[in-house]
Design a protein around this motif. Structure first.
Motif, PDB file in Angstrom:
ATOM      1  N   ALA A  67      38.733  29.055  55.229  1.00  0.00           N
ATOM      2  CA  ALA A  67      37.424  29.476  54.717  1.00  0.00           C
ATOM      3  C   ALA A  67      37.145  28.808  53.379  1.00  0.00           C
ATOM      4  O   ALA A  67      36.024  28.337  53.130  1.00  0.00           O
ATOM      5  CB  ALA A  67      37.368  30.995  54.576  1.00  0.00           C
ATOM      6  N   GLU A  68      38.156  28.740  52.510  1.00  0.00           N
ATOM      7  CA  GLU A  68      37.980  28.075  51.218  1.00  0.00           C
ATOM      8  C   GLU A  68      37.687  26.590  51.400  1.00  0.00           C
ATOM      9  O   GLU A  68      36.823  26.032  50.730  1.00  0.00           O
ATOM     10  CB  GLU A  68      39.226  28.264  50.355  1.00  0.00           C
ATOM     11  CG  GLU A  68      39.424  29.683  49.871  1.00  0.00           C
ATOM     12  CD  GLU A  68      40.781  29.905  49.214  1.00  0.00           C
ATOM     13  OE1 GLU A  68      41.513  28.911  48.961  1.00  0.00           O
ATOM     14  OE2 GLU A  68      41.113  31.074  48.947  1.00  0.00           O
ATOM     15  N   ALA A  69      38.414  25.948  52.321  1.00  0.00           N
ATOM     16  CA  ALA A  69      38.212  24.520  52.556  1.00  0.00           C
ATOM     17  C   ALA A  69      36.813  24.249  53.121  1.00  0.00           C
ATOM     18  O   ALA A  69      36.130  23.316  52.686  1.00  0.00           O
ATOM     19  CB  ALA A  69      39.277  23.987  53.506  1.00  0.00           C
ATOM     20  N   PHE A  70      36.378  25.056  54.089  1.00  0.00           N
ATOM     21  CA  PHE A  70      35.043  24.881  54.652  1.00  0.00           C
ATOM     22  C   PHE A  70      33.966  25.124  53.598  1.00  0.00           C
ATOM     23  O   PHE A  70      32.983  24.391  53.528  1.00  0.00           O
ATOM     24  CB  PHE A  70      34.819  25.813  55.848  1.00  0.00           C
ATOM     25  CG  PHE A  70      35.447  25.342  57.127  1.00  0.00           C
ATOM     26  CD1 PHE A  70      35.287  24.043  57.575  1.00  0.00           C
ATOM     27  CD2 PHE A  70      36.198  26.212  57.899  1.00  0.00           C
ATOM     28  CE1 PHE A  70      35.862  23.611  58.767  1.00  0.00           C
ATOM     29  CE2 PHE A  70      36.776  25.792  59.091  1.00  0.00           C
ATOM     30  CZ  PHE A  70      36.616  24.489  59.523  1.00  0.00           C
ATOM     31  N   GLY A  74      31.048  22.516  51.929  1.00  0.00           N
ATOM     32  CA  GLY A  74      29.648  22.826  52.182  1.00  0.00           C
ATOM     33  C   GLY A  74      29.359  23.248  53.612  1.00  0.00           C
ATOM     34  O   GLY A  74      28.206  23.225  54.043  1.00  0.00           O
ATOM     35  N   ARG A  75      30.378  23.639  54.340  1.00  0.00           N
ATOM     36  CA  ARG A  75      30.206  24.065  55.732  1.00  0.00           C
ATOM     37  C   ARG A  75      30.293  25.589  55.784  1.00  0.00           C
ATOM     38  O   ARG A  75      31.256  26.149  56.264  1.00  0.00           O
ATOM     39  CB  ARG A  75      31.264  23.397  56.596  1.00  0.00           C
ATOM     40  CG  ARG A  75      31.145  21.873  56.558  1.00  0.00           C
ATOM     41  CD  ARG A  75      32.223  21.169  57.304  1.00  0.00           C
ATOM     42  NE  ARG A  75      32.078  21.440  58.732  1.00  0.00           N
ATOM     43  CZ  ARG A  75      32.962  21.041  59.623  1.00  0.00           C
ATOM     44  NH1 ARG A  75      34.030  20.382  59.253  1.00  0.00           N
ATOM     45  NH2 ARG A  75      32.790  21.312  60.898  1.00  0.00           N
ATOM     46  N   GLU A  76      29.250  26.215  55.280  1.00  0.00           N
ATOM     47  CA  GLU A  76      29.242  27.660  55.097  1.00  0.00           C
ATOM     48  C   GLU A  76      29.326  28.428  56.416  1.00  0.00           C
ATOM     49  O   GLU A  76      29.915  29.506  56.471  1.00  0.00           O
ATOM     50  CB  GLU A  76      28.005  28.085  54.304  1.00  0.00           C
ATOM     51  CG  GLU A  76      28.100  29.452  53.690  1.00  0.00           C
ATOM     52  CD  GLU A  76      29.361  29.669  52.845  1.00  0.00           C
ATOM     53  OE1 GLU A  76      30.012  30.714  53.049  1.00  0.00           O
ATOM     54  OE2 GLU A  76      29.707  28.814  52.018  1.00  0.00           O
ATOM     55  N   GLU A  77      28.769  27.892  57.492  1.00  0.00           N
ATOM     56  CA  GLU A  77      28.806  28.586  58.778  1.00  0.00           C
ATOM     57  C   GLU A  77      30.256  28.728  59.279  1.00  0.00           C
ATOM     58  O   GLU A  77      30.670  29.804  59.713  1.00  0.00           O
ATOM     59  CB  GLU A  77      27.972  27.828  59.806  1.00  0.00           C
ATOM     60  CG  GLU A  77      27.778  28.580  61.099  1.00  0.00           C
ATOM     61  CD  GLU A  77      26.814  27.862  62.024  1.00  0.00           C
ATOM     62  OE1 GLU A  77      27.190  27.648  63.187  1.00  0.00           O
ATOM     63  OE2 GLU A  77      25.705  27.524  61.580  1.00  0.00           O
ATOM     64  N   GLN A  78      31.028  27.635  59.187  1.00  0.00           N
ATOM     65  CA  GLN A  78      32.425  27.697  59.597  1.00  0.00           C
ATOM     66  C   GLN A  78      33.235  28.582  58.657  1.00  0.00           C
ATOM     67  O   GLN A  78      34.130  29.304  59.093  1.00  0.00           O
ATOM     68  CB  GLN A  78      33.059  26.297  59.646  1.00  0.00           C
ATOM     69  CG  GLN A  78      32.602  25.478  60.815  1.00  0.00           C
ATOM     70  CD  GLN A  78      31.378  24.617  60.474  1.00  0.00           C
ATOM     71  OE1 GLN A  78      30.717  24.832  59.463  1.00  0.00           O
ATOM     72  NE2 GLN A  78      31.082  23.670  61.331  1.00  0.00           N
ATOM     73  N   ALA A  79      32.920  28.528  57.358  1.00  0.00           N
ATOM     74  CA  ALA A  79      33.613  29.376  56.385  1.00  0.00           C
ATOM     75  C   ALA A  79      33.374  30.848  56.699  1.00  0.00           C
ATOM     76  O   ALA A  79      34.298  31.665  56.635  1.00  0.00           O
ATOM     77  CB  ALA A  79      33.145  29.042  54.965  1.00  0.00           C
ATOM     78  N   ALA A  80      32.147  31.191  57.062  1.00  0.00           N
ATOM     79  CA  ALA A  80      31.818  32.575  57.400  1.00  0.00           C
ATOM     80  C   ALA A  80      32.589  33.019  58.653  1.00  0.00           C
ATOM     81  O   ALA A  80      33.079  34.152  58.708  1.00  0.00           O
ATOM     82  CB  ALA A  80      30.316  32.724  57.617  1.00  0.00           C
ATOM     83  N   ALA A  81      32.720  32.126  59.634  1.00  0.00           N
ATOM     84  CA  ALA A  81      33.470  32.462  60.849  1.00  0.00           C
ATOM     85  C   ALA A  81      34.939  32.725  60.516  1.00  0.00           C
ATOM     86  O   ALA A  81      35.543  33.671  61.039  1.00  0.00           O
ATOM     87  CB  ALA A  81      33.340  31.333  61.871  1.00  0.00           C
ATOM     88  N   GLU A  82      35.507  31.910  59.648  1.00  0.00           N
ATOM     89  CA  GLU A  82      36.904  32.102  59.239  1.00  0.00           C
ATOM     90  C   GLU A  82      37.066  33.421  58.479  1.00  0.00           C
ATOM     91  O   GLU A  82      38.060  34.126  58.656  1.00  0.00           O
ATOM     92  CB  GLU A  82      37.387  30.935  58.375  1.00  0.00           C
ATOM     93  CG  GLU A  82      37.467  29.609  59.110  1.00  0.00           C
ATOM     94  CD  GLU A  82      38.535  29.549  60.180  1.00  0.00           C
ATOM     95  OE1 GLU A  82      39.521  30.308  60.101  1.00  0.00           O
ATOM     96  OE2 GLU A  82      38.393  28.737  61.106  1.00  0.00           O
ATOM     97  N   ARG A  83      36.100  33.750  57.642  1.00  0.00           N
ATOM     98  CA  ARG A  83      36.161  35.028  56.901  1.00  0.00           C
ATOM     99  C   ARG A  83      36.081  36.216  57.846  1.00  0.00           C
ATOM    100  O   ARG A  83      36.751  37.230  57.638  1.00  0.00           O
ATOM    101  CB  ARG A  83      35.033  35.095  55.873  1.00  0.00           C
ATOM    102  CG  ARG A  83      35.270  34.224  54.662  1.00  0.00           C
ATOM    103  CD  ARG A  83      34.232  34.468  53.571  1.00  0.00           C
ATOM    104  NE  ARG A  83      34.173  33.318  52.712  1.00  0.00           N
ATOM    105  CZ  ARG A  83      33.211  32.391  52.727  1.00  0.00           C
ATOM    106  NH1 ARG A  83      32.184  32.501  53.554  1.00  0.00           N
ATOM    107  NH2 ARG A  83      33.254  31.361  51.911  1.00  0.00           N
ATOM    108  N   GLN A  84      35.256  36.108  58.885  1.00  0.00           N
ATOM    109  CA  GLN A  84      35.158  37.188  59.878  1.00  0.00           C
ATOM    110  C   GLN A  84      36.504  37.395  60.568  1.00  0.00           C
ATOM    111  O   GLN A  84      36.947  38.530  60.745  1.00  0.00           O
ATOM    112  CB  GLN A  84      34.099  36.861  60.927  1.00  0.00           C
ATOM    113  CG  GLN A  84      32.685  37.011  60.459  1.00  0.00           C
ATOM    114  CD  GLN A  84      31.694  36.604  61.548  1.00  0.00           C
ATOM    115  OE1 GLN A  84      31.968  35.702  62.346  1.00  0.00           O
ATOM    116  NE2 GLN A  84      30.553  37.259  61.566  1.00  0.00           N
TER     117      GLN A  84
END
Length: 151
Positions: A67-70, A74-84
């Motif tokens: 999530a931090e790497a995404f 600037g890939r906030e959608e993938q970061a949000a998926a990882e956080r979920q």
């Protein structure tokens, strides 16, 4: 068979029935990691709850780092998926220690070991690590030990 592993399987079945895609994907990923760990090494074996918890902790850490790497890329959608996914895994992990609780454990370990200076960091880490197993990230523990020994 491990109770935690059974619980993961039951929750996977429930999430599939509820058509919860994120939970289903996350639990499948964790169960796959558990299965890989069971067949790793010279002989296949059944993991106990502590070993399954260790796999869960590793997977949660991977989700945090991803999530931090995404987010940094600037890939906030993938970061949000990882956080979920990380949030789902957190539901299976023991409650994390607060900063004050961690500081108290580190201070007690320093007092018990009589450690002074950074040379004694390994000694303090050996004393603290079993007490915080699964309840605090190793990097966070090391940072607190370092901060306390220096300051």
């Amino acid at each position: 068979m491990a109770d935690l592993k059974d619980r993961l399987r039951e929750d996977l079945t429930a999430s599939m029935k509820a058509r919860d895609e994120v939970r289903t994907r996350t639990l499948r990923m964790v169960l796959t990691s558990v299965s890989k760990e069971e067949v790793a090494g010279s002989a296949a074996r059944e993991l106990n709850d502590d070993e399954v918890m260790k796999v869960l902790t590793q997977e949660a850490k991977r989700r945090r780092e991803a999530a931090e790497a995404f987010a940094a890329a600037g890939r906030e959608e993938q970061a949000a998926a990882e956080r979920q996914e990380g949030a789902i895994l957190a539901g299976y992990l023991p409650a994390q220690l607060s900063d004050d609780e961690l500081a108290a454990l580190v201070a007690a370990a320093i007092q018990d070991t009589g450690a002074t200076g950074m040379a004694a960091m390994g000694q303090v880490m050996r004393a603290v690590t079993p007490q915080v197993a699964g309840r605090a990230d190793g990097a966070r523990v090391a940072a607190e030990v370092r901060r306390t020994l220096v300051g």
